[in-house]
Every structure is written in structure tokens, then in C-alpha cells.
Scaffold this active site. Structure first.
Site, PDB file in Angstrom:
ATOM      1  N   SER A  44       1.958 -30.002  20.870  1.00 23.70           N
ATOM      2  CA  SER A  44       1.382 -29.028  21.808  1.00 23.70           C
ATOM      3  C   SER A  44      -0.137 -29.074  21.663  1.00 23.70           C
ATOM      4  O   SER A  44      -0.673 -29.794  20.830  1.00 23.70           O
ATOM      5  CB  SER A  44       1.898 -27.628  21.500  1.00 23.70           C
ATOM      6  OG  SER A  44       1.330 -27.196  20.280  1.00 23.70           O
ATOM      7  N   LYS A  45      -0.792 -28.266  22.453  1.00 23.02           N
ATOM      8  CA  LYS A  45      -2.259 -28.178  22.462  1.00 23.02           C
ATOM      9  C   LYS A  45      -2.845 -28.093  21.051  1.00 23.02           C
ATOM     10  O   LYS A  45      -3.919 -28.610  20.782  1.00 23.02           O
ATOM     11  CB  LYS A  45      -2.688 -26.919  23.230  1.00 23.02           C
ATOM     12  CG  LYS A  45      -2.639 -27.107  24.718  1.00 23.02           C
ATOM     13  CD  LYS A  45      -3.989 -27.605  25.240  1.00 23.02           C
ATOM     14  CE  LYS A  45      -3.906 -28.119  26.639  1.00 23.02           C
ATOM     15  NZ  LYS A  45      -4.073 -29.559  26.761  1.00 23.02           N
ATOM     16  N   ARG A  46      -2.112 -27.374  20.211  1.00 22.51           N
ATOM     17  CA  ARG A  46      -2.536 -27.190  18.824  1.00 22.51           C
ATOM     18  C   ARG A  46      -2.854 -28.529  18.140  1.00 22.51           C
ATOM     19  O   ARG A  46      -3.684 -28.598  17.240  1.00 22.51           O
ATOM     20  CB  ARG A  46      -1.344 -26.563  18.108  1.00 22.51           C
ATOM     21  CG  ARG A  46      -1.600 -25.623  17.047  1.00 22.51           C
ATOM     22  CD  ARG A  46      -0.452 -24.610  16.895  1.00 22.51           C
ATOM     23  NE  ARG A  46       0.809 -24.992  17.483  1.00 22.51           N
ATOM     24  CZ  ARG A  46       1.816 -25.527  16.810  1.00 22.51           C
ATOM     25  NH1 ARG A  46       1.694 -25.804  15.528  1.00 22.51           N
ATOM     26  NH2 ARG A  46       2.955 -25.793  17.405  1.00 22.51           N
TER      27      ARG A  46
ATOM     28  N   GLY B 246      -4.256 -31.079  19.382  1.00 24.87           N
ATOM     29  CA  GLY B 246      -5.362 -31.809  20.016  1.00 24.87           C
ATOM     30  C   GLY B 246      -4.971 -32.253  21.412  1.00 24.87           C
ATOM     31  O   GLY B 246      -4.140 -31.620  22.061  1.00 24.87           O
TER      32      GLY B 246
END
Ligand code: GLU
Length: 490
Positions: free
Chosen positions: A254-256, A258
């Protein structure tokens, strides 16, 4: 032998997520490794989820990685149209075939009734939260009366009451579900649009898809598709579910973690071919220990048997390594073309600098290619070029180079004059001048090069040495910077 046909079936709902691109790549490779046909089908029946520009991104991405489809919206084949919304009229008749054969039925339940049913089931703690099959038992007369009255309806799939459904997945083996866990799912909505679950089966059959490749989040829905194929009496395609892609922490990517879309990776300075190479290894392993593969090499080597079940791990550092390998292999001209936008941005309105950099393509390639893991690093590596960074004179003192503030000052002062008088500002002449000076004074080369490089760049580390920095800066700017250094060392 049956013709191998696969399809990439994205919904235009946003960016090209890395997981989607990996799916596209595996579909492409399953087809190409068996000399088959790769199809692009746009699944846009969920009109609410459409995002403007998403379609263009799909086309651009496939083109930029070189995954050419053989049939698609702009590549006519004999199974078109290849955009689901343009196939609108095809789904209801298919669903009605199933109503007729007793595998589906009209459902007239209102939104309110369904919402009430859901909340009642939830409150009662029921293990199965889904449609209660109310309309499954309407008499033929009741159905006809409601249709005649124009009552809105959906069409639902009639799931078997008991027993189990088993299918074979090429990666995960036999998968079995109990039929009583399957909801009588909607096939066609009240607006006439098919659901994804229905449209994918109708279209995969119509497009003669031989291998359905998709993420393993579809493993549990596939029994519903299998039952639809059976209801129609169609031959099943082969199913290939791909392992999840997790971050290094074991959690779903996920976005977490990167950059998670293709576009973000490209903007961050990754090369399409490096991304593709890396994605191929997220869930597939070659027979050899070789890791670097072009797309066409992948087409030769890919095989379904080496697709893994275990979640793949997306490791941005590993991707950086792949990227650096591709950067280093570029020709000078190609490399320069790739860094041109970053260089132009760096130069801003400094036209003279920009012109000089254009004449120094070999030098730039030599000092940068081995040092970049992403293209955008050019900006920080050459940050000293447009203007001299603030720096402390402590930088002149280097134990290993045996430099002190005094030695640096002396070298800079001596060379200032010699550099002013140097007839040509070339790498060879600058190099010879400094080496001759060191020899004359019986100094180690580092004692001469280090202070010059620091004065020129103001940086602890810079790609290349003193000579390269001077060449890139040009005579005038170099001399000015030496002057600044001498001021600082006063
Ligand atoms: N439109 C679906 C998606 O974007 C495709 C799934 C499939 O490959 O069948 O997730």
C-alpha cells in the site's frame, strides 16, 4: 492444440497499480511464452468508479513497457468490441438464457428490503450475510405480472442448495467451496449493466480466453464463475491465480510502502524495463540464477510451472538495484536523453551551463552512470553546478588526503594563477596541470585534487573528481569559486 488467449482486463478506476501491471505482465507472458494472443479488454461497467484519464494511463503504460496487445479497443479482432460498455446489449440476453434454463431468476426486491435484510441478519449474528433467495420461489405468474407492471428487477444466479464446487487452479491446485456459502449473486443490475462477476464470464467465453490470469484475491469468487460456465455449458478456461504482493513488513502493498503505481515509479526515476524485469520476479522465478531479463527474454523463458503461491515481497531497494543495472547498460546518448529533463530543471535559466552540459555527454555518462540507482538522483548529485552550496572550511581538512587548512590554501593560491593561464580548459590539460604541479611540489595527488574539488563543489561527495567538476563548471565559474574558497581560508 487449443490457441492460447489471455486478456488484461483493467477497470479504468485510477492509476496503474503495481499489482495490476504485474497481472498484465503475467497475462502477456502466459500468452507470448506459448505463441498465443494477448488481448486488452476495458472493464468499464461500473460507471460510478470511472476516473477521468485512467483509460489513457492504461494505454500509455502498456505502450511504454512494450506490452503490445494483439486485440483491443484500438486493435480490432474478431471478438470486439473490447470495451465492456460498448458490449452493453450482449449481457441481458445471456442472462435470460440462464433464466430460461433455470440457472438464474428475476429478483424484484427493493433496495429498502435488501438493506433491512442485511441489518436483520447482522443483528441476529447469522453466519451467512447475503440475499435470502426470496424471489427464487416466485411463481411464473407473479414474475410475469411484475414484469408487465414494469417493476424494476435484477437477475440473480441460482446457486446449488447443497454439495460443493471444485475447480483446478494451475498455481494453487484444487480449490473447493461449499455451495451453501455462495450467495445468489446479481448478474445483471436494474440499470441493465452486468456485474463484473457476470460480464467477465460472458466476455471471457466470447473472446475465447484460454487462460484466465488474475490476482489471488479472486480465488474465492472463481467457484461462482465455474458454476456460470457450467450453467451455460461452456468449456472452462484454465485458471492461474497470482500470489499477493506484500511490502517487506509482510503487509499488503500500500501507499505506506512508497510508490505503488507505475506512474509514481517512473516519476521517481525508474526505467520501464527495470520495473518490468522486477515485476516478473514478483511471483515467478526463472530456472537459472539469472536475474536480468528484457521483456523479450522473459517471453522466451516464462513458464506457468514456476509461478509461486507464496506472497511476493516488493522491496524498493531491490528494484533500485535492478534500475541501476539498466542505467549502467545504457549507451551514452540514451543515458543523456534520459537525464536531460533533470539536467534542464537543474540548470533553470542558466543557459550557458546547460549548453556546456550538452557538450559533456561522455563525461556526464562516465561519472553518473555507475552512481545512480534512480534517474532523479542526478539533481542532488549535480546540485553544486547551478550555484555553489554553503560549505564550511572544515571540508578542506581530510585526513586520508593529508590536507590541512594551510595546505589547501597554498594549493588553491598557486593553482589559481596556473589555471587562469591554462590555454585550454579540457579534461586532459586540467589533469596534467594538477598532476605536474603535485609532482613539482612533491605532493600527493590527493593533496592537490581534494582542495580543488571542495572549492569547486562545496560538497563532501560529488560524482567524479576535481577535473570533472572544473570541466562542468567552465573556466570562469571555476576561478570564481577558487576565489571564494581563498576568501574563506583567509
Ligand atoms: N476488471 C477487473 C479488475 O480490474 C479484472 C479482473 C480480472 O482479471 O478478471 O480488477
Amino acid at each position: 492444440m487449443q490457441e492460447v488467449r489471455t486478456r488484461f482486463a483493467p477497470s479504468p478506476t485510477g492509476f496503474m497499480h503495481i499489482g495490476n501491471l504485474r497481472t498484465a505482465l503475467f497475462e502477456y507472458l502466459v500468452a507470448k511464452a506459448q505463441h498465443g494472443t494477448f488481448i486488452l479488454r476495458i472493464e468499464d461497467t461500473d460507471q460510478k468508479r470511472q476516473v477521468e484519464g485512467a483509460l489513457a494511463k492504461i494505454y500509455q503504460t502498456l505502450a511504454s513497457v512494450g506490452m503490445t496487445y494483439d486485440e483491443g479497443p484500438d486493435k480490432p479482432g474478431d471478438c470486439g468490441p473490447y470495451v465492456q460498455s460498448e458490449r452493453f446489449g450482449m449481457y441481458l440476453p445471456e442472462a435470460l438464457k440462464l433464466v430460461k434454463s433455470g440457472h438464474a431468476y428475476y429478483c424484484f426486491c427493493t433496495e429498502e428490503r435488501l438493506a433491512q435484510l442485511h441489518s436483520d441478519l447482522e443483528k441476529s449474528g447469522a453466519s451467512f450475510i447475503g440475499y435470502d433467495r426470496y424471489c427464487r420461489n416466485l411463481s411464473r405468474e407473479e414474475v410475469e405480472a411484475k414484469l408487465a407492471a414494469g417493476t424494476p428487477f435484477v437477475i440473480r444466479q441460482k446457486m446449488p442448495d447443497s454439495g460443493e464446487t471444485t475447480y483446478h487452479d494451475e498455481v494453487y491446485g484444487d480449490i473447493t467451496v461449499q455451495n451453501n456459502t455462495l450467495e445468489d449473486q446479481v448478474l445483471v443490475k436494474s440499470d441493465g449493466y452486468p456485474t463484473y462477476n457476470f460480464a467477465n464470464v460472458v466476455d471471457d467465453h466470447a473472446m475465447r480466453i484460454s487462460h484466465v490470469v488474475r490476482g489471488c484475491e479472486y480465488l474465492s469468487s472463481t467457484p461462482k464463475y465455474v458454476l456460470l460456465y457450467e450453467a451455460f455449458g461452456y468449456e472452462q478456461p484454465k485458471y492461474i491465480h497470482l500470489p499477493l504482493i506484500n511490502g517487506k513488513d509482510g503487509k499488503k502493498l500500500s501507499k505506506r510502502h512508497g510508490a505503488t503505481s507505475y506512474e509514481e515509479l517512473i516519476n521517481a526515476g525508474y526505467l520501464p524495463e527495470a520495473v518490468i524485469n522486477y515485476l516478473a520476479l514478483l511471483g515467478w522465478s526463472p530456472a537459472s540464477t539469472e536475474e536480468l531479463f528484457t521483456l523479450s527474454e522473459l517471453e522466451q523463458q516464462f513458464d506457468i510451472a514456476h509461478i509461486a503461491k507464496a506472497p511476493a515481497v516488493f522491496d524498493i531497494e531491490k528494484l533500485q538495484w535492478f534500475n541501476s543495472q539498466y542505467i549502467i547498460r545504457k549507451s551514452t546518448a540514451d543515458f543523456f536523453r534520459l537525464i536531460e529533463p533533470a539536467l534542464q530543471e537543474l540548470c533553470g535559466d542558466k543557459q550557458e551551463l546547460w549548453q556546456r552540459l550538452q557538450t559533456q555527454q561522455d563525461l556526464l555518462a562516465r561519472i553518473l552512470q555507475p552512481r545512480l540507482s534512480v534517474l532523479t538522483e542526478v539533481r542532488e548529485k549535480l546540485a553544486f553546478l547551478p550555484s555553489l552550496p554553503e560549505y564550511s572550511t572544515d571540508l578542506f581538512v581530510h585526513k586520508k588526503m593529508k590536507t590541512t587548512l594551510e595546505s589547501a590554501k597554498a594549493v588553491l593560491a598557486d593553482l589559481q594563477t596556473e589555471l587562469k593561464n591554462l590555454p585550454s580548459w579540457t579534461e586532459t590539460d586540467l589533469h596534467d596541470l594538477m598532476i605536474n604541479y603535485a609532482q613539482k611540489r612533491e605532493l600527493k595527488n590527493g593533496m592537490v585534487m581534494w582542495p580543488i574539488r571542495v572549492a569547486a563543489t562545496g560538497m563532501q561527495v560529488s560524482p567524479g573528481g576535481a577535473v570533472e567538476a572544473l570541466v562542468l563548471l567552465g573556466r570562469e565559474e571555476s576561478l570564481q569559486r577558487i576565489e571564494v574558497a581563498l576568501e574563506k581560508l583567509k
